[in-house]
Scaffold this motif. Structure first.
Motif, PDB file in Angstrom:
ATOM      1  N   GLU A 278       0.998  -1.214  -0.003  1.00 34.80           N
ATOM      2  CA  GLU A 278      -0.029  -0.241  -0.051  1.00 34.80           C
ATOM      3  C   GLU A 278       0.803   1.267   0.123  1.00 34.80           C
ATOM      4  O   GLU A 278       0.544   2.152  -0.632  1.00 34.80           O
ATOM      5  N   ALA A 279       2.032   1.400   0.691  1.00 33.60           N
ATOM      6  CA  ALA A 279       2.866   2.391   0.778  1.00 33.60           C
ATOM      7  C   ALA A 279       3.395   2.581  -0.476  1.00 33.60           C
ATOM      8  O   ALA A 279       3.587   3.895  -1.024  1.00 33.60           O
ATOM      9  N   ALA A 280       3.772   1.732  -1.121  1.00 32.32           N
ATOM     10  CA  ALA A 280       4.635   1.773  -2.510  1.00 32.32           C
ATOM     11  C   ALA A 280       3.736   2.304  -3.467  1.00 32.32           C
ATOM     12  O   ALA A 280       3.860   3.059  -4.394  1.00 32.32           O
ATOM     13  N   GLY A 281       2.657   1.731  -3.496  1.00 34.85           N
ATOM     14  CA  GLY A 281       1.511   2.344  -4.576  1.00 34.85           C
ATOM     15  C   GLY A 281       0.967   3.700  -4.300  1.00 34.85           C
ATOM     16  O   GLY A 281       0.796   4.164  -5.269  1.00 34.85           O
ATOM     17  N   THR A 282       1.207   4.113  -3.075  1.00 35.93           N
ATOM     18  CA  THR A 282       0.681   5.508  -2.693  1.00 35.93           C
ATOM     19  C   THR A 282       1.973   6.371  -3.038  1.00 35.93           C
ATOM     20  O   THR A 282       1.964   7.420  -4.026  1.00 35.93           O
ATOM     21  N   LEU A 283       3.092   6.057  -3.088  1.00 35.55           N
ATOM     22  CA  LEU A 283       4.472   6.582  -3.410  1.00 35.55           C
ATOM     23  C   LEU A 283       4.464   6.710  -4.976  1.00 35.55           C
ATOM     24  O   LEU A 283       4.727   7.970  -5.371  1.00 35.55           O
ATOM     25  N   ARG A 284       4.083   5.607  -5.641  1.00 36.80           N
ATOM     26  CA  ARG A 284       3.965   5.970  -7.041  1.00 36.80           C
ATOM     27  C   ARG A 284       3.510   7.186  -7.544  1.00 36.80           C
ATOM     28  O   ARG A 284       3.706   7.785  -8.804  1.00 36.80           O
ATOM     29  N   LYS A 285       2.096   7.331  -6.935  1.00 35.95           N
ATOM     30  CA  LYS A 285       1.192   8.549  -7.505  1.00 35.95           C
ATOM     31  C   LYS A 285       2.003   9.896  -7.231  1.00 35.95           C
ATOM     32  O   LYS A 285       1.733  10.787  -8.009  1.00 35.95           O
ATOM     33  N   LEU A 286       2.840   9.882  -6.351  1.00 38.00           N
ATOM     34  CA  LEU A 286       3.486  11.175  -6.041  1.00 38.00           C
ATOM     35  C   LEU A 286       4.585  11.509  -7.087  1.00 38.00           C
ATOM     36  O   LEU A 286       4.981  12.826  -7.113  1.00 38.00           O
ATOM     37  N   TRP A 287       5.201  10.489  -7.770  1.00 37.66           N
ATOM     38  CA  TRP A 287       6.465  10.665  -8.649  1.00 37.66           C
ATOM     39  C   TRP A 287       5.954  11.459  -9.888  1.00 37.66           C
ATOM     40  O   TRP A 287       5.567  10.696 -10.913  1.00 37.66           O
ATOM     41  N   VAL A 288       5.612  12.731 -10.002  1.00 38.94           N
ATOM     42  CA  VAL A 288       5.353  13.474 -11.170  1.00 38.94           C
ATOM     43  C   VAL A 288       6.361  14.424 -11.565  1.00 38.94           C
ATOM     44  O   VAL A 288       7.246  14.493 -10.846  1.00 38.94           O
ATOM     45  N   GLU A 289       6.322  15.187 -12.883  1.00 38.49           N
ATOM     46  CA  GLU A 289       7.233  16.222 -13.271  1.00 38.49           C
ATOM     47  C   GLU A 289       6.891  17.299 -12.228  1.00 38.49           C
ATOM     48  O   GLU A 289       5.816  17.750 -11.893  1.00 38.49           O
ATOM     49  N   PRO A 290       8.175  17.926 -11.917  1.00 36.26           N
ATOM     50  CA  PRO A 290       8.071  19.206 -10.993  1.00 36.26           C
ATOM     51  C   PRO A 290       7.374  20.170 -11.767  1.00 36.26           C
ATOM     52  O   PRO A 290       7.466  20.312 -12.839  1.00 36.26           O
ATOM     53  N   PRO A 291       6.705  21.120 -11.211  1.00 37.32           N
ATOM     54  CA  PRO A 291       6.320  22.317 -12.198  1.00 37.32           C
ATOM     55  C   PRO A 291       7.431  23.120 -12.456  1.00 37.32           C
ATOM     56  O   PRO A 291       8.496  23.201 -12.040  1.00 37.32           O
ATOM     57  N   ALA A 292       7.205  23.716 -13.787  1.00 36.00           N
ATOM     58  CA  ALA A 292       8.095  24.525 -14.450  1.00 36.00           C
ATOM     59  C   ALA A 292       8.515  25.845 -13.469  1.00 36.00           C
ATOM     60  O   ALA A 292       7.666  26.250 -12.699  1.00 36.00           O
ATOM     61  N   GLY A 293       9.986  25.937 -13.342  1.00 39.57           N
ATOM     62  CA  GLY A 293      10.322  27.088 -12.806  1.00 39.57           C
ATOM     63  C   GLY A 293      10.253  26.987 -11.119  1.00 39.57           C
ATOM     64  O   GLY A 293      10.381  27.878 -10.117  1.00 39.57           O
ATOM     65  N   HIS A 294      10.152  25.455 -10.610  1.00 41.59           N
ATOM     66  CA  HIS A 294      10.172  25.259  -9.427  1.00 41.59           C
ATOM     67  C   HIS A 294      11.290  25.939  -8.599  1.00 41.59           C
ATOM     68  O   HIS A 294      12.366  25.802  -9.223  1.00 41.59           O
ATOM     69  N   SER A 295      11.335  25.889  -7.260  1.00 39.77           N
ATOM     70  CA  SER A 295      12.201  26.265  -6.437  1.00 39.77           C
ATOM     71  C   SER A 295      12.407  25.084  -5.271  1.00 39.77           C
ATOM     72  O   SER A 295      13.064  25.523  -4.150  1.00 39.77           O
ATOM     73  N   PHE A 296      12.193  23.731  -5.485  1.00 43.49           N
ATOM     74  CA  PHE A 296      12.346  22.925  -4.722  1.00 43.49           C
ATOM     75  C   PHE A 296      13.972  22.453  -4.612  1.00 43.49           C
ATOM     76  O   PHE A 296      14.517  22.589  -5.614  1.00 43.49           O
ATOM     77  N   GLU A 297      14.437  22.041  -3.380  1.00 45.67           N
ATOM     78  CA  GLU A 297      15.634  21.517  -3.398  1.00 45.67           C
ATOM     79  C   GLU A 297      15.804  20.369  -3.990  1.00 45.67           C
ATOM     80  O   GLU A 297      14.876  19.407  -4.197  1.00 45.67           O
ATOM     81  N   THR A 298      17.139  19.814  -4.505  1.00 45.99           N
ATOM     82  CA  THR A 298      17.254  19.107  -5.374  1.00 45.99           C
ATOM     83  C   THR A 298      17.814  17.756  -4.456  1.00 45.99           C
ATOM     84  O   THR A 298      18.387  18.220  -3.355  1.00 45.99           O
ATOM     85  N   VAL A 299      17.777  16.607  -4.963  1.00 40.77           N
ATOM     86  CA  VAL A 299      18.512  15.585  -4.215  1.00 40.77           C
ATOM     87  C   VAL A 299      20.073  15.668  -4.058  1.00 40.77           C
ATOM     88  O   VAL A 299      20.548  15.442  -2.865  1.00 40.77           O
ATOM     89  N   ALA A 300      20.580  16.285  -5.039  1.00 34.85           N
ATOM     90  CA  ALA A 300      22.116  16.731  -4.945  1.00 34.85           C
ATOM     91  C   ALA A 300      22.326  17.752  -3.722  1.00 34.85           C
ATOM     92  O   ALA A 300      23.393  17.535  -3.001  1.00 34.85           O
ATOM     93  N   GLU A 301      21.637  18.763  -3.890  1.00 38.63           N
ATOM     94  CA  GLU A 301      21.715  19.776  -2.887  1.00 38.63           C
ATOM     95  C   GLU A 301      21.558  19.272  -1.484  1.00 38.63           C
ATOM     96  O   GLU A 301      22.225  19.550  -0.561  1.00 38.63           O
ATOM     97  N   ARG A 302      20.394  18.291  -0.907  1.00 34.36           N
ATOM     98  CA  ARG A 302      19.946  18.023   0.286  1.00 34.36           C
ATOM     99  C   ARG A 302      21.288  16.901   0.835  1.00 34.36           C
ATOM    100  O   ARG A 302      21.808  17.199   1.758  1.00 34.36           O
TER     101      ARG A 302
END
Length: 299
Positions: free
Chosen positions: A127-151
């Motif tokens: 159930e957890a994996a199925g929920t996580l799959r739904k979240l993996w989407v393209e980030p919004p254009a021009g986003h300011s989210f931290e990247t995995v490399a930065e974190r």
């Protein structure tokens, strides 16, 4: 109603602000103002609640159930708001107000005492994996989210300092940092990620059976997100004579079910377990550090 922060929140914030915390000191007053601003009726403070926010179960002016969440700036609540707005309720809890107030989130009411962790292990992972799959989407254009490399770059610096202070952890830190370097040298596709996903972050809902809460979003390799799920219930894994083989099977099963590279998942699992173990040791959670570093040694 008194808005005293739960002990778990006080302890967790104390780990990141050992000299005291202005936000925590002002929290009762901030909670009262947030409630009055929205005309909410408070039912109760959620206990034990989270490690980085105060969660109030409330009713809006029309009697609808909701959740009011207050978090300090270092918990990046505005990043959480942006991710929840982008997901728009798909796989994650919904935002209930468009006009943001810094550090305050009004959210749809889920069932805070029922997470997928309450299910048998195999079903919980599914159930957890199925929920996580739904979240993996393209980030919004021009986003300011931290990247995995930065974190992970910030985390890597703290890990090196931890290894210098405790040479016993140096071999695992070296292995984890080498794995990170290889992963970043061959980047995978980039998606918007939950960032701190685990079984306890997936709660039962009415709109759909399970929804994710409490993201600390990043953009990057989906295997980074899945890695935290691999070690869920680590105390149970360590207690099993077959814990190491169970972990390897879990990596294989999760990688196949979510179509991520198994080696990347193993390497991010190593990095995240060592990072968490070193951090736990640094703030005095010796038992957690011991469990996490033993788990990392299996990888």
């Amino acid at each position: 109603m008194a808005f005293e922060p739960p002990g778990r929140l006080v302890r967790a914030l104390g780990e990141t602000a050992p000299e005291g915390d202005d936000w925590l000191a002002g929290l009762p007053g901030a909670a009262r103002r947030a409630v009055e601003l929205r005309g909410l009726t408070v039912e109760r403070v959620q206990v034990p609640g989270g490690r980085s926010s105060l969660v109030l179960l409330v009713r809006t002016a029309d009697g609808s159930p909701a959740v009011l969440k207050l978090a300090p700036p270092r918990a990046r609540p505005e990043s959480e708001r942006a991710a929840l707005a982008h997901w728009a309720g798909r796989g994650a809890v919904r935002l209930l107000e468009e006009a943001p107030v810094a550090g305050e989130l009004l959210l749809e009411k889920l069932r805070p005492d029922v997470s997928v962790r309450s299910l048998p292990e195999a079903r919980a992972l599914l159930e957890a994996a199925g929920t996580l799959r739904k979240l993996w989407v393209e980030p919004p254009a021009g986003h300011s989210f931290e990247t995995v490399a930065e974190r992970t770059g910030r985390q890597a610096a703290a890990m090196r300092a931890g290894a210098a202070a405790d040479p016993a952890v140096a071999p695992l830190v070296d292995a984890a940092l080498a794995a990170r370097a290889e992963l970043l040298a061959a980047p995978a596709e980039e998606k918007l990620l939950h960032g701190t996903f685990r079984q306890s972050k997936v709660l039962a809902g009415d709109r759909v059976p399970w929804l994710a809460v409490g993201p600390d979003p990043v953009v990057g390799d989906p295997a980074f997100d899945l890695a935290r799920l691999v070690r869920d219930r680590v105390e149970d894994l360590i207690a099993q004579p077959s814990g190491a083989s169970t972990t390897r099977r879990r990596i294989k099963r999760l990688a196949e079910s979510l179509e991520v590279d198994r080696d990347r998942l193993r390497d991010w699992t190593l990095f995240r377990a060592v990072e968490s173990g070193v951090r736990a040791g640094r703030v005095g959670r010796a038992r957690d550090a011991e469990l996490l570093l033993e788990f990392a040694g299996w990888l």
